[in-house]
Each structure stands twice: as structure tokens, then as C-alpha cells.
Design an enzyme around this catalytic site. Structure first.
Site, PDB file in Angstrom:
ATOM      1  N   ARG A   1       0.834  -1.203   0.000  1.00  0.00           N
ATOM      2  CA  ARG A   1       0.000   0.000   0.000  1.00  0.00           C
ATOM      3  C   ARG A   1       0.869   1.254   0.000  1.00  0.00           C
ATOM      4  O   ARG A   1       0.497   2.271  -0.596  1.00  0.00           O
ATOM      5  CB  ARG A   1      -0.953  -0.006   1.201  1.00  0.00           C
ATOM      6  CG  ARG A   1      -1.984   1.106   1.160  1.00  0.00           C
ATOM      7  CD  ARG A   1      -3.089   0.872   2.168  1.00  0.00           C
ATOM      8  NE  ARG A   1      -4.046  -0.115   1.727  1.00  0.00           N
ATOM      9  CZ  ARG A   1      -5.228   0.184   1.174  1.00  0.00           C
ATOM     10  NH1 ARG A   1      -5.555   1.437   0.952  1.00  0.00           N
ATOM     11  NH2 ARG A   1      -6.044  -0.775   0.823  1.00  0.00           N
TER      12      ARG A   1
ATOM     13  N   GLU B   1      -9.752   5.847   7.046  1.00  0.00           N
ATOM     14  CA  GLU B   1      -8.303   6.067   6.966  1.00  0.00           C
ATOM     15  C   GLU B   1      -7.868   7.313   6.205  1.00  0.00           C
ATOM     16  O   GLU B   1      -6.933   7.998   6.632  1.00  0.00           O
ATOM     17  CB  GLU B   1      -7.646   4.837   6.327  1.00  0.00           C
ATOM     18  CG  GLU B   1      -7.775   3.576   7.150  1.00  0.00           C
ATOM     19  CD  GLU B   1      -7.242   2.366   6.402  1.00  0.00           C
ATOM     20  OE1 GLU B   1      -6.397   1.657   6.962  1.00  0.00           O
ATOM     21  OE2 GLU B   1      -7.676   2.137   5.256  1.00  0.00           O
TER      22      GLU B   1
END
Length: 780
Positions: free
Chosen positions: A324, A726
Site C-alpha cells: 500500500r 483512513e
């Protein structure tokens, strides 16, 4: 109702989604009536466990003397690795993470044994009395040392696009450097806790504070040598998780269950705050080596970055975190020719794990730091360099990993924030202030966010739900997500209420339970509402369709014309209260419950080439931060923050704004005050609130404006909303870079300050000293 027998308030006008409803447990939270795992009434004969922890960072265990432990008051048993009936492993992906160390310890704080006693206090006191003999081994403690030693928990990763080497040769200008960004403790209010209760026929009920009940089920089953159907894991709510209870709750669930199985008694394992921080992993800290080629205007032509994270002693989730990070290095910028590398350094420290953002913040902050540097080198405003490099909607719209950016609103969003925050006027005012203020310096920064929404691993993007409609018209929902304060239960309730055309007060959420919804994914990656909302909507829609068919049969007319609005069913000129129709349907043997399922479409990923379509959509945002620093002490204050966040068609604006506010302050803490520090022996010294500084109320700015950007999701998400867990944690990049801007004012913005994160007062003073020294050298 109008003359045609249709509701005066149409389905399009009446809704239960998109409203700022209170959190479903808000009243219970305020009154102290919300039950957490430790509040659940203990069964008769419950015992309590504590962990015995390693005192060495890397060593072989030569001998353990438990004489004093076993002689301690109230102690019932001491269990070690040899007492585990099944597999001694709690690693979520790679099986390199023992529940209890077996002959080798790999960090200070690693669990070696479990003490079971009559009370929590007695167990903890007894565990301190074990005498462990070690043969010490060399220890690696930092990501830089791991890189130098070639010590990794996973093979290196690399993503390339174009021809970076040739692009560098053609680039007229280059910037090259390094950056260190520290980790972060999750610091959830409720610590790790599991309560294991033996059931008949080799069953085990585990009440656990966890973001991933299904994984806890698997780990406990393997540790006990049982099948998954023998184990039920339940979680009503957590007092915070932030990723720290995604995989790392497994150790606590397994240890409690092993003890309960061995003794045939219920066992509770509750972590003391110091033990929790010593044992569990944190956000990965990263060290970067970077080089970027650019032109005279500031457009990036070539980019290289080599990232190494502090993985800790085992892999845990370091692989997906690194992936990520690689996929978020671009942030909002088009990179035509790039070489992005990442490795997960094996260190003799806690095995780091998921944390809100999951590598995305660590990837994106590097490019923001670099652009800030480019702007200063060119003597331009960093916002102008950012806008120049944004993805566009024509040809510069494909990510380095090959996913087209089809929902780009960053130009419009940043443009709106630039105006509403009065960015340009404030920039001029700050310049004037700094010119007459030799000690106090102000800084300003506007930073954007593009964040991909979905799990990196495609098969995790699925969810299930159960919806029950009872004869009185009340509704019970069970889904696979877990509530940690973020409001997923409230949003799912709103979705179900909206689908069935009833008021939210008719709907109740049950505890997440592996015997109700099987094979669930973790509540993580900002997918909780997306996945579980869609699954619950699917279940509710099936019930509504059955009720609509029954109503059409009862009252005539077409099924498709039946409407469910405001607790009333409208069918062929008849108005029937929802509860009344349900009761009649029950008497006619209509199924009033249903399961629902959802799998996110159009996702694919090739881990070998690191290309594909890993994200369902992107969430966007931007923030402006204004700070002031004291150049003599390094003290600083955030004066004002303005944030604009793209939540799509928000399911609940009140909850979403609260999430943005909380994420901003939490991210600010990561980048400014929350410093993790290990001593030379590898002991984490910041293992309690007394030594680890999270932001307080006084750290929040007096002027803090958060708004949601008006935007409908292009992707078919739940009611075209967007995730909000997030992505907003990246918004306080603006605070960190505003601090760097204030420091650079010491040298009239002619020197790039080497500011590390967290930008503590010491780090700020170090950067100020660097700028002052550079100014003196130029003057000489």
C-alpha cells in the site's frame, strides 16, 4: 396521500441515509452503560492470566525457573509453548509468529509463558518472579540497520513505470535526499483483552476485543487443535482499534483459550497498559532514500524512492503495508517515469502491524516532502507545484500500477479549499509577520490526499449479513463488521432502515459473532461501511421484495408499485402500517429473515508485477494548516486548520465529520509528538502514557473547520458514499509541512530544513540549527 393512492412523501424524498444521526451507542457511552469485553459478567470460577515477557531483544532461552511463580499466592498453572495442544502460531499470513516463544526470544516484551491465577493482580505479580537465563545474540534495532545487514522478513518489492534512468538524464534539475518518519502506538482506550469460556463437546466461546473475529476463530482453533466450528468468537464493541486489533488480538485470544482449555475453566487475559505497549506492534516507521528529476517549472519528470520499514521480528502484515505504501507514493500526482522500491526490515523489536492508513500515509508523505523541497529550490509556492503535478482527466490519469483515475476531483476540491481558507492572503500575511519577528516564525501549508479504497488482497473484499424482521415489525441486524467507535453499526442500521422504509428506531444491531456470519474479513482498510452496508442492504432488499409481493397479492396492483415509506406500506391505494403488514405476512408464512452478501467488483492485482486495479475507488481531501514555532525552544502550536474531505454522498455527515476531525488530530500526533524510542538494548522506553505523548485538547487549534466536499461517488458504493476511516489521517501532512515552512523562514526560505517525523521540539530545534548553520556558511 394523493388521489392516486401514492404516498405524499415519495421514497426519493423520505430517507434514513444521508442524515446526521447520533451514534447508536452514544447514549450508552456517555452514561457508562456500553458493555466492553471486560464489562461482561464473569462466569463462576473465572481465572485470570498474565504473560511472562522476554527481557532480551535477541537471545536463546537456556533455562526458566518457575519455583517462585508456582509458590505465589493464587497461582493455578504456568503454561509454556510445550503446553499448546495445536499450532504455536498466530501469524496472519506467514507462520513466523509464535504465540509463546519456544527457545528463542526476538524482542524485549515477547511473551514466553502464561501464568493463570485467581485474580488479575495475582497473575501479574507472579509472572514477574520467573528467573530466565539467556544466551544473548546480536540484535538489529532500526530499519537503517536492517537495510545495511540485508535483514528482511519478506523479499524486496519493486514497481517501475517508463524509463526512470533515461528520464533522469533528460531532467534539467534534481533533488536527492533522505527522510525518516517514525511509527505510532495505536493507544486505543480499551487495551487488548480476551475472555475464553469452555463450552460442551470441545467448544470454546471467546469474547474478544478484535477487529477480525474470523481470524481469531481460526487462530484459536489451530492453537487448540480443533475445527473452526468448535470456536465461536464474539465482539460487541471495542474501545478503539485503529488497526492494532486486526491481527494482534490473536495472541491474547489464543493464550486465554489455551489456558481455558488446559484448566477447563473460563480464563480472562487483560493486558495492563505497559504490557500492551511492550508486547504489541505499532505503525511501521519508514526510512526513505529519494531522488527526483524535474524541470524549471517544477513538473516531476522522473522519480526514485527506496523505502525500508521497521517490520519487527516477524512478517505480520508488513507485506500488505509495504504494498500500500508503494501504491500511495504517487498520492495526487502523475508520475510518468518512476522506480519505487520497498523492503520490510527484520528487526528485534515488536512486530509492527496495521494502523489507520496501513502504509498509505507512509507512502504519500514522501512525495509531499519532495514536492515541498522542489518548491523551495525554485522559490515558488508549494501549492503551485502540487497543482502543476496533479493527475488530470485527459492523458495524465493512470497510476504507476496501471489503474486509471476515473473519479478525479482533486482540482475542484483543492480549488474550493484554497478559496475558503483564504490561502493566498494568509500566505502574504505570514510573510509580513515573519519579516518582523526574529524568534517566532509562522508557517503555512496546503496538502492534498488521494487514497485507494479496498483491501490489497482481492478475496478479502467480501462481506455477509443477516437481517431478521420480527412479527412486531422490529428488526435485528447482524453483520461481519466490528464497531470500534467509528459508527459502522449506525451506518448499517441506517441502510437497513432506509431499504425497508422504516424509522431508524425500529432497527437494532447484534454483536458481531462468528456463528451468525461466517468467514468475515477484518473491519479495516476503510471498507467497514462499504462492504457490510452492501451486504445488509442485499438482505433487507430480499425481505422488502417478499413483503412487496405479499402486499400486491393482498391488496392488488403491481409489485413494482408497492412503496415502503415512513413506517408505512403503500399498495394500490391502501396504507398499511409496516408492523401490520409484517404480522399478516408471518401468518401467511412469508420468510421474514434473509442473509445478504456482497463482493466488491472489478478488482484485480498481480503481486509479481505490482500492477492491476487494486482499488474500487479513490477518496480525496485536502487541508490547510497554519503554525507558529519558537525558534529558541522548538515549541510550536497549530493556530488554524481547514479541511475539506470527499465522503461522496455521506451516509451520516455527523459521524463522517467526526471521523475527519479525529483522524486529523491522530495523524498530527503521529507526525509531531508521538515519538517511539528504544534504548541501545532494544527496550521500548515509551511504553506508558507517562513517556508517550498523544495529542490532548490543548493541542487542537482554536480555529478548526472541517467540511465535506459535495461529490457523488462514481463507483456503485453503498448509496454512492465514500469511506472515511483512513484517508483523512493524511490531511495533517499540512501540519508537518507547515512546521517545515516555518523553520525555513529562519533562512528566508533559501534552505531546505531536514525535518524528521515526529517533529518534536527537539527535531524542530535540530532543523532550525541546520538552517542557521547553512545561512552562516553562505554569509561566510
Amino acid at each position: 396521500m394523493n388521489d392516486a393512492g401514492s404516498p405524499a412523501l415519495t421514497k426519493a424524498e423520505w430517507k434514513q441515509v444521508g442524515l446526521g444521526k447520533a451514534h447508536e451507542s452514544a447514549r450508552l457511552h456517555v452514561l457508562g452503560q456500553a458493555d466492553y469485553t471486560d464489562d461482561i459478567a464473569e462466569v463462576r470460577g473465572t481465572l485470570h492470566a498474565a504473560l511472562g515477557l522476554s527481557g532480551k531483544a535477541h537471545a536463546r532461552i537456556l533455562d526458566i525457573d518457575f519455583t517462585d511463580v508456582l509458590a505465589s499466592r493464587g497461582v493455578r498453572a504456568v503454561l509454556t509453548a510445550k503446553d499448546i495442544p495445536g499450532t504455536n502460531d498466530c501469524g496472519p499470513i506467514i507462520h513466523d509468529d509464535p504465540i509463546l516463544a519456544d527457545g528463542l526470544v526476538q524482542y524485549i516484551g515477547q511473551p514466553i509463558f502464561v501464568v493463570v491465577a485467581d485474580s488479575h493482580d495475582l497473575a501479574r505479580r507472579a509472572a514477574k518472579k520467573a528467573k530466565v537465563s539467556y544466551e544473548e545474540l546480536p540484535a538489529i534495532l532500526t530499519p537503517q540497520a536492517a537495510r545495511a545487514a540485508g535483514s528482511y522478513v519478506l523479499p524486496p518489492m519493486r514497481l517501475t513505470r517508463g524509463d526512470a534512468e533515461t528520464a533522469f538524464e533528460r531532467a534539467p534539475l534534481r533533488v536527492k535526499g533522505e527522510l525518516y518518519v517514525g511509527g505510532q502506538e495505536q493507544f486505543y482506550l480499551e487495551g487488548q483483552i480476551s475472555y475464553a469460556i469452555p463450552q460442551e463437546n470441545d467448544g470454546m466461546l471467546v469474547l474478544c476485543s478484535t477487529q477480525h473475529p474470523s481470524e481469531m476463530q481460526h487462530v484459536v482453533a489451530h492453537a487448540l487443535g480443533l475445527h473452526s466450528h468448535n470456536v465461536v468468537v464474539e465482539c460487541r464493541r471495542m474501545g478503539g482499534g485503529f488497526g492494532g486489533k486486526e491481527s494482534q488480538s490473536a495472541l491474547w485470544a489464543a493464550a486465554a483459550s489455551i489456558a481455558a482449555k488446559r484448566l477447563g475453566r473460563a480464563v480472562k487475559l487483560r493486558a495492563d497498559r505497559d504490557d500492551d505497549m511492550m508486547v504489541t506492534g505499532k505503525r511501521h516507521c519508514f526510512h526513505y532514500l529519494y531522488e527526483v528529476g524535474y524541470d524549471d517549472a517544477g513538473r516531476i519528470l522522473a522519480a526514485k524512492v527506496d523505502m525500508v520499514s521497521r517490520a519487527g521480528y516477524s512478517a505480520d502484515l508488513s507485506g500488505p503495508v509495504a504494498t500500500r505504501a508503494i501504491c500511495h507514493f504517487d498520492n495526487t500526482y502523475y508520475l510518468s517515469d518512476c522506480d519505487i522500491r520497498a523492503v520490510a526490515g527484520k528487526t528485534n523489536t515488536q512486530s509492527n502491524t496495521a494502523f489507520r492508513g496501513f502504509g498509505g500515509p507512509q507512502g504519500a508523505i514522501a512525495i509531499e516532502y519532495i514536492i515541498d523541497e522542489i518548491a523551495r529550490n525554485l522559490g515558488k509556492d508549494a501549492l503551485d507545484i502540487r497543482k502543476l503535478n496533479f493527475y488530470d482527466k485527459i492523458d495524465r490519469n493512470v497510476t504507476p500500477y496501471g489503474q486509471p483515475v476515473v473519479d478525479n476531483v482533486i482540482h475542484e476540491l483543492v480549488g474550493e479549499l484554497e478559496q475558503t481558507s483564504e490561502y493566498r492572503a494568509r500566505r502574504q500575511a505570514i510573510q509580513a509577520y515573519n519579516a518582523t519577528s526574529p524568534v517566532l516564525k509562522k508557517g503555512l501549508a496546503l496538502t492534498p490526499v488521494k487514497f485507494g479504497i479496498a483491501f490489497n488482497v482481492t478475496h478479502l473484499n467480501q462481506a455477509g449479513a443477516l437481517v431478521h424482521v420480527y412479527v412486531d415489525g422490529s428488526i435485528l441486524v447482524n453483520h461481519g463488521g466490528t464497531e470500534m467507535g467509528q459508527g459502522v453499526n449506525t451506518k448499517v442500521m441506517q441502510v437497513v432502515a432506509h431499504e425497508l422504509g422504516v424509522d431508524l428506531t425500529r432497527v437494532r444491531i447484534a454483536a458481531t459473532n462468528t456463528s451468525k456470519v461466517a468467514n468475515t474479513s477484518a473491519t479495516a482498510a476503510s471498507t467497514g461501511a462499504d462492504l457490510n452496508g452492501k451486504a445488509a442492504q442485499d438482505a433487507a432488499r430480499q425481505i422488502r421484495d417478499r413483503l412487496a409481493a405479499f402486499a400486491a397479492k393482498q391488496y392488488g396492483g403491481a409489485v413494482e408499485d408497492v412503496r415502503f415509506v415512513a413506517d408505512t406500506v403503500f399498495a394500490n391505494g391502501h396504507e398499511v402500517p409496516f408492523g401490520e403488514l409484517v404480522a399478516k405476512a408471518y401468518l401467511s408464512r412469508v420468510q421474514l429473515w434473509s442473509d445478504g452478501f456482497y463482493a466488491t467488483p472489478n478488482l484485480h492485482w498481480d503481486p509479481k508485477t505490482m500492477t492491476g486495479n487494486p482499488f474500487f475507488y479513490f477518496a480525496y481531501g485536502a487541508a490547510v494548516a497554519e503554525v507558529v514555532i519558537d525558534t529558541l525552544t522548538g515549541e510550536w502550536k497549530l493556530l488554524r486548520a481547514d479541511a475539506l474531505y470527499d465522503a461522496g454522498n455521506s451516509l451520516n455527515p455527523a459521524i463522517d465529520i467526526g471521523q475527519v476531525e479525529g483522524a486529523f488530530i491522530q495523524g498530527m500526533g503521529w507526525l509531531t509528538t508521538e515519538e517511539l524510542w528504544w534504548n541501545a538494548q532494544g527496550k521500548l522506553m515509551t511504553h506508558a502514557p507517562s513517556t508517550y505523548k498523544i495529542p490532548g485538547v490543548s493541542d487542537c487549534p482554536d480555529a478548526f473547520t472541517v467540511k465535506l466536499f459535495n461529490n457523488r461517488n462514481v463507483a456503485d458504493s453503498i448509496h454512492r458514499s465514500k469511506a472515511v476511516g483512513e484517508p483523512p489521517l493524511l490531511l495533517p501532512f499540512s501540519v508537518f509541512l507547515a512546521l517545515r515552512d516555518a523553520i525555513s523562514a529562519v533562512g528566508d526560505h533559501k534552505v531546505n530544513p531536514p525535518l524528521r517525523a515526529p517533529a518534536t521540539s527537539e527535531a524542530i530545534l535540530d532543523a532550525v540549527s541546520f538552517v542557521e548553520q547553512a545561512v552562516r556558511e553562505k554569509a561566510a
